[in-house]
Design a protein around this motif. Structure first.
Motif, PDB file in Angstrom:
ATOM      1  N   GLN A 150       8.734  -0.245  -3.805  1.00 33.71           N
ATOM      2  CA  GLN A 150       9.235  -1.349  -2.637  1.00 33.71           C
ATOM      3  C   GLN A 150       8.093  -1.197  -1.504  1.00 33.71           C
ATOM      4  O   GLN A 150       7.560  -2.364  -1.027  1.00 33.71           O
ATOM      5  CB  GLN A 150      10.473  -0.712  -1.706  1.00 33.71           C
ATOM      6  N   ARG A 151       7.510  -0.082  -1.305  1.00 35.62           N
ATOM      7  CA  ARG A 151       6.162  -0.073  -0.289  1.00 35.62           C
ATOM      8  C   ARG A 151       4.910  -0.871  -0.943  1.00 35.62           C
ATOM      9  O   ARG A 151       4.427  -1.363  -0.351  1.00 35.62           O
ATOM     10  CB  ARG A 151       5.894   1.407  -0.120  1.00 35.62           C
ATOM     11  N   ALA A 152       4.779  -0.706  -2.207  1.00 38.06           N
ATOM     12  CA  ALA A 152       3.554  -1.080  -2.843  1.00 38.06           C
ATOM     13  C   ALA A 152       3.783  -2.663  -2.804  1.00 38.06           C
ATOM     14  O   ALA A 152       2.512  -3.531  -2.637  1.00 38.06           O
ATOM     15  CB  ALA A 152       3.229  -0.723  -4.363  1.00 38.06           C
ATOM     16  N   ARG A 153       4.755  -3.059  -3.165  1.00 36.16           N
ATOM     17  CA  ARG A 153       5.061  -4.661  -3.289  1.00 36.16           C
ATOM     18  C   ARG A 153       5.088  -5.404  -1.625  1.00 36.16           C
ATOM     19  O   ARG A 153       4.991  -6.422  -1.505  1.00 36.16           O
ATOM     20  CB  ARG A 153       6.543  -4.956  -3.765  1.00 36.16           C
ATOM     21  N   GLU A 154       5.557  -4.609  -0.555  1.00 38.14           N
ATOM     22  CA  GLU A 154       5.456  -4.969   0.710  1.00 38.14           C
ATOM     23  C   GLU A 154       3.977  -5.142   1.211  1.00 38.14           C
ATOM     24  O   GLU A 154       3.593  -6.096   1.757  1.00 38.14           O
ATOM     25  CB  GLU A 154       6.182  -4.039   1.510  1.00 38.14           C
ATOM     26  N   LYS A 155       3.165  -4.223   0.599  1.00 36.69           N
ATOM     27  CA  LYS A 155       1.749  -4.255   0.830  1.00 36.69           C
ATOM     28  C   LYS A 155       0.970  -5.339   0.233  1.00 36.69           C
ATOM     29  O   LYS A 155      -0.059  -5.759   0.711  1.00 36.69           O
ATOM     30  CB  LYS A 155       0.972  -3.082   0.672  1.00 36.69           C
ATOM     31  N   GLY A 156       1.544  -5.724  -1.062  1.00 37.32           N
ATOM     32  CA  GLY A 156       0.694  -6.446  -1.913  1.00 37.32           C
ATOM     33  C   GLY A 156       1.113  -8.041  -1.520  1.00 37.32           C
ATOM     34  O   GLY A 156       0.546  -9.005  -1.518  1.00 37.32           O
TER      35      GLY A 156
END
Length: 156
Positions: A150-156
């Protein structure tokens, strides 16, 4: 000649699609996510199948089932509290302390219950203990993977 050009364009389009499907920075690999889910399913399923086949009284089975559910919840809750605290997300001291307490209590209940279980042979005690520990570890890992994704996709 035109056919070669179409093949090159088609390869470039496939390469572009592959780039879009790549995982984001900080996201766990699909293999690790799958292994974590598999470990959780194997641990919980093994524990429950063992519990179903055990020759103990129904109230004992209920106790061990409740301890598993309590342990899974407390492990995930503690992992979240520790991670939130590490990332600067506010976590109250009481919640952090209760998370630690709940996990310690669930592990203690399992250990004390197995130690005092006279109707359970030693090999079954080891089986339940290992399935319990595998389930707790896998639940923490699955929760971590979900959060990292979830965190990686929010940043990307």
């Amino acid at each position: 000649m035109s056919n070669d050009h179409e093949v090159l364009v088609d390869k470039e389009k496939r390469n572009d699609l592959k780039v879009k499907e790549e995982r984001k920075e900080g996201e766990p690999t699909p293999a690790f996510k799958g292994a974590s889910w598999a470990a959780l399913l194997v641990g919980v399923a093994s524990y429950l199948i063992g519990l179903f086949n055990a020759t103990m009284e129904l109230n004992e089975k209920g106790f061990y089932f409740a301890v598993l559910v309590f342990g899974l919840y407390s492990a995930i809750s503690l992992q979240k509290a520790v991670r939130d605290k590490d990332e600067g997300v506010p976590v109250t001291t009481i919640y952090y302390g209760l998370s630690w307490f709940a996990l310690i209590v669930s592990i203690s209940l399992m250990a004390i219950g197995l130690y005092n279980a006279g109707s359970v042979v030693l090999s079954e005690k080891g089986f339940f203990g290992m399935a319990f520990v595998l389930s707790l570890f896998a639940a923490i890992t699955v929760q971590k993977n979900i959060r990292d994704t979830q965190r990686a996709r929010e940043k990307g």
